[in-house]
Design a protein around this motif. Sequence first.
Motif, PDB file in Angstrom:
ATOM      1  N   TYR A 121       2.114  63.473 -10.613  1.00 58.34           N
ATOM      2  CA  TYR A 121       3.315  64.267 -10.879  1.00 58.34           C
ATOM      3  C   TYR A 121       4.395  63.373 -11.466  1.00 58.34           C
ATOM      4  N   ASN A 122       5.133  63.882 -12.398  1.00 56.60           N
ATOM      5  CA  ASN A 122       6.276  63.172 -12.984  1.00 56.60           C
ATOM      6  C   ASN A 122       5.931  61.748 -13.415  1.00 56.60           C
ATOM      7  N   ILE A 124       4.075  59.792  -9.596  1.00 57.56           N
ATOM      8  CA  ILE A 124       3.713  60.163  -8.229  1.00 57.56           C
ATOM      9  C   ILE A 124       2.228  60.509  -8.195  1.00 57.56           C
ATOM     10  N   ALA A 170      -0.418  62.063  -6.485  1.00 54.55           N
ATOM     11  CA  ALA A 170      -0.699  62.985  -5.377  1.00 54.55           C
ATOM     12  C   ALA A 170      -2.170  62.891  -4.977  1.00 54.55           C
ATOM     13  N   ALA A 223      -0.067  63.292   1.899  1.00 56.85           N
ATOM     14  CA  ALA A 223      -1.357  62.664   1.589  1.00 56.85           C
ATOM     15  C   ALA A 223      -2.027  63.301   0.375  1.00 56.85           C
ATOM     16  N   GLY A 224      -1.673  64.528   0.086  1.00 54.49           N
ATOM     17  CA  GLY A 224      -2.277  65.185  -1.084  1.00 54.49           C
ATOM     18  C   GLY A 224      -3.104  66.417  -0.733  1.00 54.49           C
ATOM     19  N   LYS A 225      -2.997  66.916   0.503  1.00 54.74           N
ATOM     20  CA  LYS A 225      -3.813  68.064   0.939  1.00 54.74           C
ATOM     21  C   LYS A 225      -3.470  69.322   0.142  1.00 54.74           C
ATOM     22  N   THR A 263      -1.991  69.492  -2.696  1.00 56.50           N
ATOM     23  CA  THR A 263      -2.370  69.281  -4.089  1.00 56.50           C
ATOM     24  C   THR A 263      -3.846  69.580  -4.297  1.00 56.50           C
ATOM     25  N   ARG A 294      -4.191  73.282  -4.418  1.00 61.68           N
ATOM     26  CA  ARG A 294      -3.621  73.873  -5.636  1.00 61.68           C
ATOM     27  C   ARG A 294      -4.474  73.587  -6.874  1.00 61.68           C
TER      28      ARG A 294
HETATM   29  N1  LIG Z   1       5.230  69.770  -7.850  1.00 57.37           N
HETATM   30  C1  LIG Z   1       5.359  68.480  -7.493  1.00 57.37           C
HETATM   31  N2  LIG Z   1       6.154  67.666  -8.212  1.00 57.37           N
HETATM   32  C2  LIG Z   1       6.273  66.370  -7.883  1.00 57.37           C
HETATM   33  N3  LIG Z   1       5.662  65.795  -6.848  1.00 57.37           N
HETATM   34  C3  LIG Z   1       4.872  66.552  -6.067  1.00 57.37           C
HETATM   35  C4  LIG Z   1       4.670  67.936  -6.350  1.00 57.37           C
HETATM   36  N4  LIG Z   1       3.833  68.450  -5.428  1.00 57.37           N
HETATM   37  C5  LIG Z   1       3.516  67.427  -4.612  1.00 57.37           C
HETATM   38  N5  LIG Z   1       4.137  66.296  -4.993  1.00 57.37           N
HETATM   39  C6  LIG Z   1       3.997  64.979  -4.361  1.00 57.37           C
HETATM   40  O1  LIG Z   1       2.638  64.683  -4.267  1.00 57.37           O
HETATM   41  C7  LIG Z   1       2.341  64.054  -3.028  1.00 57.37           C
HETATM   42  C8  LIG Z   1       1.310  64.861  -2.269  1.00 57.37           C
HETATM   43  O2  LIG Z   1       1.887  66.086  -1.865  1.00 57.37           O
HETATM   44  P1  LIG Z   1       1.094  67.223  -1.102  1.00 57.37           P
HETATM   45  O3  LIG Z   1      -0.180  67.471  -1.818  1.00 57.37           O
HETATM   46  O4  LIG Z   1       2.002  68.358  -0.909  1.00 57.37           O
HETATM   47  O5  LIG Z   1       0.782  66.533   0.296  1.00 57.37           O
HETATM   48  P2  LIG Z   1       0.406  67.180   1.707  1.00 57.37           P
HETATM   49  O6  LIG Z   1       0.122  68.624   1.496  1.00 57.37           O
HETATM   50  O7  LIG Z   1      -0.762  66.403   2.173  1.00 57.37           O
HETATM   51  O8  LIG Z   1       1.594  66.978   2.576  1.00 57.37           O
HETATM   52  C9  LIG Z   1       3.667  63.939  -2.293  1.00 57.37           C
HETATM   53  O9  LIG Z   1       4.174  62.655  -2.529  1.00 57.37           O
HETATM   54  C10 LIG Z   1       4.514  64.977  -2.941  1.00 57.37           C
HETATM   55  O10 LIG Z   1       5.867  64.591  -2.899  1.00 57.37           O
END
Ligand SMILES: Nc1ncnc2c1ncn2[C@@H]1O[C@H](COP(=O)(O)OP(=O)(O)O)[C@@H](O)[C@H]1O
Lengths: 295, 248
Positions: free
Chosen positions: B31-32, B35, B37, B59-61, B63, B66
Motif C-alpha cells: 500500500y502507498n 507499506i 501488507a 499482520a495482513g489478515k 488484506t 480482501r
Molecule cells: N487501504 C490501505 N491503505 C494503506 N495501508 C493499508 C490499507 N489496508 C491495510 N493497510 C496496512 O496494511 C497492513 C496490514 O493490514 P491488515 O491486513 O488490515 O492487517 P490485520 O487485518 O491483520 O490487522 C497494516 O500495516 C495496515 O496499516
Amino acid sequence: MKLRTFGLFLRQAALSLWRNAWMSLAAAISVAVTLFILGTFVLLILNINFIANTLQSSVEIAAFLEVDAPRSEARALQERLKNFPGIADVVLVTKEEGLKTLAQQFGSEEELLKATGGVNPLPDYLRIKVQDPAQIGEIAQAVQSMPGVDEVNYGQAVVERLLAVVRWVRYLGAGIVVLLGAGSLLLLMITIRLAVYARRREINIMKYVGATDWFIRWPFLLEGFFLGLLGGALAAAAVAAGYSSLVNKISLSLVFVPLLRDGYILWYSGLGLTAGGAAIGAAGSLLAVHRFLKV
Amino acid sequence: MSKTTLRGCFFVSSLEVGEGLVQFFNVTKVYNQNIYALKDVSVKIDKGEFVFLVGPSGAGKTTFIRLLFREELPTKGQIIVAGRSITRLRPREIPLLRRNIGVIFQDFRLLPDRTVYENVAFALQVVEAPPREIKARVEEVLAQVGLLSKAHLFPHQLSGGEQQRTAIARAIVNRPRILMADEPTGNLDPATSREIMSLLLEINRLGTTVIMATHAWDIVNTLKRRVIALDKGRLVRDDREGVYGYEA
Ligand SMILES: Nc1ncnc2c1ncn2[C@@H]1O[C@H](COP(=O)(O)OP(=O)(O)O)[C@@H](O)[C@H]1O
Ligand SMILES: [Mg+2]
C-alpha cells in the motif's frame, strides 16, 4: 435484464424519490428553472434567425443603369445577370415604370414631369435577388464593375449590422445553452449523489454479495431520469405558455416583426427540453454513482 | 432450488482436477508504495478445509481476505480461486466470483432499516433469483442459523450474536463455496463466540470451505484446526492442527 428486476428498480427509484420528496422537488424545480431559461434562449435564437432570414431575403440589389443606355442593352444585362452565380432573380424596372411608382407616392406623372422640364430623369434599373444574403456585398461589387452599370445600392450598412447581430446572438446563445445544460447536469448530479451517499452502506453490501454494477446503477439512473424528465416537462410547459402569450402581445403591437408562430416549434422545443432533461438526469446519476462503485 | 442464477458456469471446471480451491503464489501487497501488507505469501487451501488466519494486528489478515475477494489486486504474485486467476478476471466477472464467496465481518454490516428476513433476502434479490425460490431459501437458511422466529425483527432489536448470525445467513444464502470471516467474534462475549464458532463449524461440515481471521487464541487452541500465521505480512507458520502461538 428480467422484467421483474426492472420492476424492482422502478420501485427502488420511486421509494428513494419519495423518501427525499422535498429534496427531489427542489432539484426538479431548479432543473426546470435552468431548462426554462435554456429553452427561452433557444427560442430567442430561433426567432432571431428567422427574423434575420426574413429580412435578408427581402434585401435586394438595385443596379441603376446609365441614363442614356438603350433598352436592348438593359435586357442583355438582365439576361447575363440571371446566369450569374449566386443570383436568384433579376427584374428589369424601366424608367417609365419607375416614374409611375414615384407618381403614386408623390402626386401625378404630369406634375413630376413638369418639375423636371418634361424629361423622365430616371434611369432603368435592375432589381437583383441573391441566393445567400451573406454574399450580397460581393455580388453588388461584381455588378458595379459591369459595363453599363452606373450605380449599385443595397443598403449595405443595414445588412452588415444585421449579420453581425445574428452571429453574435448565435455564439452567445450557444454559450449560454451549454452553460445552463452543464448547470442542470451538476444540479441533478448533486441530488443523486446525496441519494447514493445515503445508501452507500447498502451499495457496499450489494457489491459484497455479488451484485453487478448495472444492478446497482439502474435505480439511481431511473431516479435521475425521472427528476430530469419532470424538470424538463415543467420547463417545457412554462416555455410554451410564456411564448404563446408573448407572441400574441408582440404581434398585436409590433405587427411588422416576423415571429415563428408555428405550433410545431413549441412541440419540438417542448419535446427537446423534456428529453434533454431526462438525458441530463440519467447522465448525472451515472456520474454520481461512479465513485461509489469502486469496491 | 439447486439451480441458482449464473453461479454454476463460473466455477465448475477445475475443482475435479485436484488443485487447491484457493492458491496464493508469491503474493505481495504494497500500500502507498511502502507499506508491505503481505510479503511473498504462498499458500494452498483445499476444498472443505477450515482455516484460521492468525497474527497480531496489522499482520495482513484483512488484506489476505480482501485480495481473495478481489477487493484489491495483489502488487505481485498470482491468486487462483477454483482454477481461475483472480488477477485476470474481467470487471464483469468480479460479481460472479463474489457470489461464490460469502463474507462476514466483526461489525456485522447489516442494513438497519431492513428486517432479518429482508437483510438475508437482499443477497438473493441482488443476484436476481426468482421470488419463490427466495422465500424458501431464506427460511431454510434462517432455520439453519436459528433465527426463523426472529425473521421480522430489525437489527437493533437483536443481540450481537443474533446480528452476526443474520450476517452469516446472508453470507451463505447464495450457497458459496468459500465463507470468509474477518474476526467474526471480535465484538462478542465468549459464550456468544462459542455459538458462532459452532455455527461456522457446522457450515464447514456441510462442505463449505471456511477461512477465518481471528485474534481469539482460546478458540484457535481448542479447535485444533489448520492455522496459518502471518506476521508483518509474512507467512510465518502453517500448521495442520495448530495452536495460536502468540498468546504468551
Ligand atoms: N487501504 C490501505 N491503505 C494503506 N495501508 C493499508 C490499507 N489496508 C491495510 N493497510 C496496512 O496494511 C497492513 C496490514 O493490514 P491488515 O491486513 O488490515 O492487517 P490485520 O487485518 O491483520 O490487522 C497494516 O500495516 C495496515 O496499516
Ligand atoms: Mg483486520
